[in-house]
Design an enzyme around this catalytic site. Structure first.
Site, PDB file in Angstrom:
ATOM      1  N   LYS A  52       0.647  -1.205   0.069  1.00 21.37           N
ATOM      2  CA  LYS A  52       0.352   0.483  -0.165  1.00 21.37           C
ATOM      3  C   LYS A  52       0.986   0.982   0.034  1.00 21.37           C
ATOM      4  CE  LYS A  52      -2.719  -2.066   3.374  1.00 21.37           C
ATOM      5  NZ  LYS A  52      -3.785  -2.116   4.411  1.00 21.37           N
ATOM      6  N   GLY A  53       1.796   1.099   0.300  1.00 22.90           N
ATOM      7  CA  GLY A  53       2.490   2.351   1.028  1.00 22.90           C
ATOM      8  C   GLY A  53       2.996   3.367  -0.562  1.00 22.90           C
ATOM      9  N   ASP A 112      14.785  -0.851   1.141  1.00 22.26           N
ATOM     10  CA  ASP A 112      15.067  -1.528   1.862  1.00 22.26           C
ATOM     11  C   ASP A 112      16.337  -2.232   1.137  1.00 22.26           C
ATOM     12  OD1 ASP A 112      15.600  -1.402   5.042  1.00 22.26           O
ATOM     13  OD2 ASP A 112      14.148  -1.909   5.460  1.00 22.26           O
ATOM     14  N   LYS A 140      17.326   3.144   1.814  1.00 26.87           N
ATOM     15  CA  LYS A 140      18.084   3.409   2.658  1.00 26.87           C
ATOM     16  C   LYS A 140      18.791   1.893   2.106  1.00 26.87           C
ATOM     17  CE  LYS A 140      14.390   2.465   5.918  1.00 26.87           C
ATOM     18  NZ  LYS A 140      14.016   1.275   7.123  1.00 26.87           N
ATOM     19  N   PHE A 161      13.593   3.709  10.975  1.00 26.76           N
ATOM     20  CA  PHE A 161      12.210   3.190  10.641  1.00 26.76           C
ATOM     21  C   PHE A 161      11.662   4.560  10.317  1.00 26.76           C
ATOM     22  CE2 PHE A 161       8.342   1.979  10.995  1.00 26.76           C
ATOM     23  CZ  PHE A 161       8.476   0.977   9.855  1.00 26.76           C
ATOM     24  N   VAL A 162      10.965   4.871   9.185  1.00 34.19           N
ATOM     25  CA  VAL A 162      10.012   6.399   8.981  1.00 34.19           C
ATOM     26  C   VAL A 162       9.135   5.781   8.829  1.00 34.19           C
ATOM     27  CG1 VAL A 162      12.153   7.179   7.830  1.00 34.19           C
ATOM     28  CG2 VAL A 162      10.918   5.290   6.314  1.00 34.19           C
ATOM     29  N   ASP A 168       3.824   3.014   6.598  1.00 31.32           N
ATOM     30  CA  ASP A 168       2.871   2.951   8.161  1.00 31.32           C
ATOM     31  C   ASP A 168       4.177   2.100   9.085  1.00 31.32           C
ATOM     32  OD1 ASP A 168       3.345   0.133   7.057  1.00 31.32           O
ATOM     33  OD2 ASP A 168       1.749  -0.857   7.953  1.00 31.32           O
ATOM     34  N   ARG A 174      -0.300   5.728   7.662  1.00 30.13           N
ATOM     35  CA  ARG A 174       0.322   6.454   6.744  1.00 30.13           C
ATOM     36  C   ARG A 174      -0.146   7.258   5.902  1.00 30.13           C
ATOM     37  NH1 ARG A 174       1.502   1.333   4.115  1.00 30.13           N
ATOM     38  NH2 ARG A 174       0.721  -0.521   5.140  1.00 30.13           N
TER      39      ARG A 174
END
Ligand code: IMP
Ligand code: MG
Length: 183
Positions: A52-53, A112, A140, A161-162, A168, A174
Site C-alpha cells: 500500500k505504501g 530497504d 536506505k 524506521f520512517v 506505516d 500512512r
C-alpha cells in the site's frame, strides 16, 4: 488543532514542502528520461505502484511527469521463515495486467533490503515487459541485502524506521503528510 496522532518517540525528517520538492525532482528526471527514450506506441509507458505504501507518492509523482503514461497497482508483501535472508515476496493483483512489450516503472515509496523491487522486476521481465525501471522516493542504501539499486531515487536516508506519506507502522500513520523518524 489537528486531531491526527503522531508517535511521541518520533522526529520530523522531511516536511510536506520538502517532500514535494523531492517528488518534483524525481518527476523531472523521469520526464527527461521518457522524452529521450524510443516509444514505438503510445500506451507503452506503465507506472506500477506497489501497495500500500506507494499510493501517496504515486499520486503526487505522476502529476510531475510530463509524458503520457498509464497507472496500475500491485500488492506486494514478504512472507516465509523468520530468517530474513530467506524471506519471499508475495505479489497480488497481477491478473489482467497487460505487461507485454511495455516499459514498466515500478514505483515504491522506499527501497530497504531491495528484495521487493528485485522480485517484482524479475516477475515483470518474465511476463514480457520490454523494460523495467525502478523508482523509489526514499533509499536506505546501507540496508541492502540483494544486488539492486533504483534507477530513480528521491533521497538517500540513514538506517532508521520512517513513517508518514504512505509509510506505516503497524498500519498507522500512512495518512501523515510529512515523513518522521521513529526512534
Ligand atoms: P524491501 O523489500 O526490504 O526493500 O522493503 C520493502 C517494503 O518494506 C517497503 O516498500 C515498505 O513497505 C517497507 N519498509 C521498509 N522500510 C520501512 C520503514 O522505514 N518504514 C515503513 N515501511 C518500511
Ligand atoms: Mg512498500
Amino acid at each position: 488543532m489537528s486531531l491526527k496522532k503522531i508517535p511521541k518517540n518520533s522526529e520530523p525528517l522531511f516536511s510536506s514542502k520538502e517532500i514535494s520538492l523531492i517528488v518534483e525532482k524525481v518527476g523531472q528526471e523521469l520526464t527527461t528520461h521518457l522524452k529521450n527514450s524510443p516509444h514505438p506506441n503510445e500506451g507503452d509507458t506503465l507506472f506500477v505502484g506497489i501497495l500500500k505504501g506507494s499510493w501517496m507518492f504515486m499520486a503526487d509523482l505522476v502529476r510531475k511527469v510530463d509524458f503520457p503514461l498509464q497507472v496500475e497497482f500491485v500488492r506486494a508483501s514478504s512472507y516465509g521463515s523468520a530468517k530474513e535472508s530467506s524471506r519471499l515476496v508475495k505479489v497480488e493483483n497481477m491478473n489482467g495486467l497487460n505487461i507485454k512489450n511495455r516499459d514498466i516503472f515500478l514505483v515504491d515509496e522506499i527501497i530497504d533490503t531491495g528484495r521487493t523491487l528485485l522480485a517484482l522486476k524479475k516477475l515483470f521481465l518474465e511476463e514480457g515487459a520490454r523494460s523495467v525501471k525502478l523508482v523509489a522516493l526514499l533509499d536506505k542504501k546501507s540496508r541492502r541485502e540483494v544486488d539492486i539499486n533504483a534507477d530513480f531515487v528521491g533521497v538517500e536516508i540513514p538506517d532508521a524506521f520512517v513513517i508518514g506519506y504512505g509509510l506505516d507502522w503497524g498500519e498507522r500513520y500512512r495518512d501523515l503528510s510529512d515523513i518522521r523518524v521513529v526512534s
